[in-house]
Design an enzyme around this catalytic site. Sequence first.
Site, mmCIF file in Angstrom:
data_model
loop_
_atom_site.group_PDB
_atom_site.id
_atom_site.type_symbol
_atom_site.label_atom_id
_atom_site.label_comp_id
_atom_site.label_asym_id
_atom_site.label_seq_id
_atom_site.Cartn_x
_atom_site.Cartn_y
_atom_site.Cartn_z
ATOM 1 C CB SER A 88 -15.706 10.592 6.613
ATOM 2 O OG SER A 88 -15.336 10.560 7.734
ATOM 3 C CB SER B 151 -15.362 7.623 9.925
ATOM 4 O OG SER B 151 -13.733 7.817 9.766
ATOM 5 C CB THR C 285 -10.646 14.388 10.096
ATOM 6 O OG1 THR C 285 -9.803 14.721 9.112
ATOM 7 C CG2 THR C 285 -11.553 15.090 9.656
ATOM 8 C CE LYS D 169 -6.233 13.342 11.427
ATOM 9 N NZ LYS D 169 -5.530 12.306 10.610
ATOM 10 C CG ASP E 213 -4.335 9.424 12.818
ATOM 11 O OD1 ASP E 213 -4.895 8.734 12.560
ATOM 12 O OD2 ASP E 213 -4.655 10.691 12.617
ATOM 13 N N GLY F 264 4.097 16.361 3.352
ATOM 14 C CA GLY F 264 2.875 16.976 3.501
ATOM 15 C C GLY F 264 3.749 16.531 4.772
ATOM 16 C CB ALA F 265 4.810 18.855 7.378
ATOM 17 N N GLY F 266 1.555 17.749 8.181
ATOM 18 C CA GLY F 266 0.125 17.798 9.438
ATOM 19 C C GLY F 266 0.303 16.644 9.610
#
Length: 281
Positions: free
Chosen positions: A22, A24, A69, A73, A109, A133-135
């Site tokens: 990361s 961040s 993250t 989430k 996001d 993706g489906a997260g």
Amino acid sequence: MTESISGTTEIFGLIGDPVEHSLSPQMMNAAFSTYKLDARYMAFKVRVEDVSLAIGAIRALNFAGVNVTLPHKSTVIPYLDEVTPIAKKIGAVNTISNVRGHLKGTNTDFSGFIRSLKKLNFTPKNKVIAILGAGGSARALVAGLADAGASRLIINNRTAERAEKLVKEFSQFFPETKLEAVTLQTIKETTLDLLVNTTTVGMFSSGLPVDIMECREISILADLIYSPRKTSLIKQAEKMGIPSLNGIGMLLYQGCESFTFWTGKKAPEEAMHNRLLSLID
């Protein structure tokens, strides 16, 4: 951000697994430095089975706030005191504030991603868009893109049931956008205005979530991975002359909104952006 840490220093952080990659912490600490805030931001690796303990620690240790993250989430939500309406609709939280033990979650996001698309002069309205993706990140993008007027969103996930569940859930919120759970073959056969990878495929290997050389037509490609800066998918798009962007813009803008959510101040976008660029160039 002050140069010394004291008993009054506010602690912010990132929870997820993995977090070693990361950017961040550097970006957010640059923001704190710009305003000379007595605050520090750090990354914390949290296993799936320890999410409830981590949220409890935010209260117990009086952290001022955290980002969330992958893969937490959605799983953090039951442990929060309050969740903003947009985060409830998305079903995913990426930012949590702690005000005297009251934990409030939101999601930045989706707006971060929409803002990043402006770099390529792309607007979702009346567009056909595919999401891999489906997260948690995919959920945010589906909500943001549908809310921005996308005409059709097709979603593929390794576990088809998860994509189907997402489609069923969001169709009720966005009836004017056609939502479909599809196979990779359908994505390859569809003319796309935008293809978005929200999976981690390409983050730790040279793998491809889809071979875009087999796709009919893609106008723009986005890969939410930002480390490495150029995934195999981005490299393939460049070879094919397809305009593309990585996850740096989304990281920047969601970070800007998280900063404002925590502090009430306008984020120092230039300082945050410059810090990110210094890390990836």
